[in-house]
Design a protein around this motif. Structure first.
Motif, PDB file in Angstrom:
ATOM      1  N   SER A 196       2.424   1.531  -3.504  1.00 27.80           N
ATOM      2  CA  SER A 196       1.557   1.878  -4.435  1.00 27.80           C
ATOM      3  C   SER A 196       1.544   3.174  -4.131  1.00 27.80           C
ATOM      4  O   SER A 196       0.840   4.481  -5.489  1.00 27.80           O
ATOM      5  N   SER A 197       0.831   3.858  -3.400  1.00 24.58           N
ATOM      6  CA  SER A 197       0.414   5.471  -2.565  1.00 24.58           C
ATOM      7  C   SER A 197       1.686   6.150  -2.887  1.00 24.58           C
ATOM      8  O   SER A 197       1.154   7.093  -3.744  1.00 24.58           O
ATOM      9  N   ARG A 202       0.828  -1.142   0.464  1.00 23.79           N
ATOM     10  CA  ARG A 202      -0.116  -0.051  -0.089  1.00 23.79           C
ATOM     11  C   ARG A 202       0.836   1.288   0.052  1.00 23.79           C
ATOM     12  O   ARG A 202       0.238   2.533  -0.853  1.00 23.79           O
ATOM     13  N   GLU A 231      -6.365   5.767  -7.109  1.00 19.51           N
ATOM     14  CA  GLU A 231      -5.456   4.913  -6.960  1.00 19.51           C
ATOM     15  C   GLU A 231      -4.988   3.461  -7.273  1.00 19.51           C
ATOM     16  O   GLU A 231      -5.164   2.897  -7.780  1.00 19.51           O
ATOM     17  N   ARG A 286       0.059  11.521 -10.620  1.00 18.26           N
ATOM     18  CA  ARG A 286      -1.554  12.516 -10.230  1.00 18.26           C
ATOM     19  C   ARG A 286      -0.685  13.401 -10.388  1.00 18.26           C
ATOM     20  O   ARG A 286      -0.542  14.935 -10.408  1.00 18.26           O
ATOM     21  N   THR A 309       1.366   5.741  -7.108  1.00 18.35           N
ATOM     22  CA  THR A 309       0.034   7.539  -7.393  1.00 18.35           C
ATOM     23  C   THR A 309       0.304   7.885  -7.560  1.00 18.35           C
ATOM     24  O   THR A 309       0.216   9.579  -8.047  1.00 18.35           O
ATOM     25  N   LYS A 310       1.112   9.120  -6.275  1.00 15.56           N
ATOM     26  CA  LYS A 310       1.720  10.705  -6.341  1.00 15.56           C
ATOM     27  C   LYS A 310       2.596  10.974  -7.466  1.00 15.56           C
ATOM     28  O   LYS A 310       2.007  11.908  -7.820  1.00 15.56           O
ATOM     29  N   TYR A 312      -3.304   1.399  -6.523  1.00 14.62           N
ATOM     30  CA  TYR A 312      -3.248  -0.157  -4.999  1.00 14.62           C
ATOM     31  C   TYR A 312      -5.319  -0.657  -5.459  1.00 14.62           C
ATOM     32  O   TYR A 312      -5.569  -1.661  -5.716  1.00 14.62           O
ATOM     33  N   GLU A 313      -5.603   0.556  -5.384  1.00 12.47           N
ATOM     34  CA  GLU A 313      -7.504  -0.049  -6.344  1.00 12.47           C
ATOM     35  C   GLU A 313      -7.586  -0.414  -7.997  1.00 12.47           C
ATOM     36  O   GLU A 313      -8.000  -0.932  -8.300  1.00 12.47           O
TER      37      GLU A 313
END
Length: 240
Positions: free
Chosen positions: A24-25, A21, A41, A32, A28-29, A43-44
């Motif tokens: 992956s965050s 998690r 996200e 973005r 994601t950053k 992870y999703e």
């Protein structure tokens, strides 16, 4: 598994979930920052992916429940072995019973290993006079060069064409850290393997090698001694 091993699995599972998690965050950053805050996200997205391509071969894995969305593509990027250059050909073909490749990959820095460990490696390899050994280490490794100068069957190389070497019929075995690509390459070549795991998936891969009976293992790099490596090599080269 024992109670302690099951407890370790529980802790490791939770730790890996948290790490997954967290990593992956961070990913994601990055997305973005480039594509806006409405990017989903990662992870999703992973959970919603219709297919997951896995760098492994199904028959080389432990028996476990998996989803139909997993597609095994191990070896998809592997090239066919090419002929060796004159220098390596001479080394490989001059071993009376063959040659063994000893490579700890690109992440594990053998040249940074303690002198005692380097000495143990050379001493053990020197006992198998009927085999040549190609050992991958950094060109700046003066300690290993000095130790190997007293072993006529040990040849140091700063880089090796691993797939090409494993594909040569005179290469009789492979000593490796047990990284996933190295395991796939040795299986593709049909050569027995001795794993010396250092971190991450290498311990699991080493256990899988023993389970599937195409090689043997040392528990870890810290367990490498003259006697343990000698015994493991003897098993590797003589146990049909």
């Amino acid at each position: 598994m024992t109670y302690v091993e099951r407890a370790k699995n529980l802790l490791a599972s939770n730790a890996l979930t948290y790490m997954g998690r967290y990593v992956s965050s961070l990913t994601t950053k990055v997305f973005r920052d480039h594509f806006g805050n409405d990017f989903p996200e990662i992870y999703e997205l992973l959970g919603r992916s219709p297919l997951v391509l896995v760098n492994s071969v199904e028959i080389l894995d432990f028996t476990r429940p998996v989803l139909h969305k997993l597609v095994y593509i191990g070896g998809i990027g592997m090239n066919k072995p090419k002929p060796l250059n004159k220098k390596l050909t001479k080394i490989v073909e001059s071993g009376k019973k063959g040659t063994v490749l000893f490579s700890m990959g690109s992440v594990v820095k053998l040249h940074k290993a303690p002198l005692e460990m380097k000495s143990a490696i050379i001493q053990a390899l020197a006992k198998f006079e009927d085999y040549n050994f190609i050992v991958k280490t950094d060109a700046s490794d003066e300690q290993m060069a000095k130790l190997a100068s007293n072993a006529s069957n040990v040849y140091l190389e700063s880089w090796v064409p691993q797939v090409d070497l494993l594909g040569h019929p005179k290469i009789k075995a492979f000593v490796t850290h047990g990284g996933q690509n190295s395991i796939l390459e040795t299986v593709y070549a049909g050569k027995p393997v001795l794993t010396i795991p250092c971190f991450a998936d290498q311990f699991r891969n080493a256990a899988m090698v023993v389970k599937k009976a195409f090689g043997t293992r040392l528990p870890s790099m810290s367990a490498l001694t003259v006697d343990s490596l000698t015994a493991a090599l003897h098993d590797l080269l003589n146990n049909e």
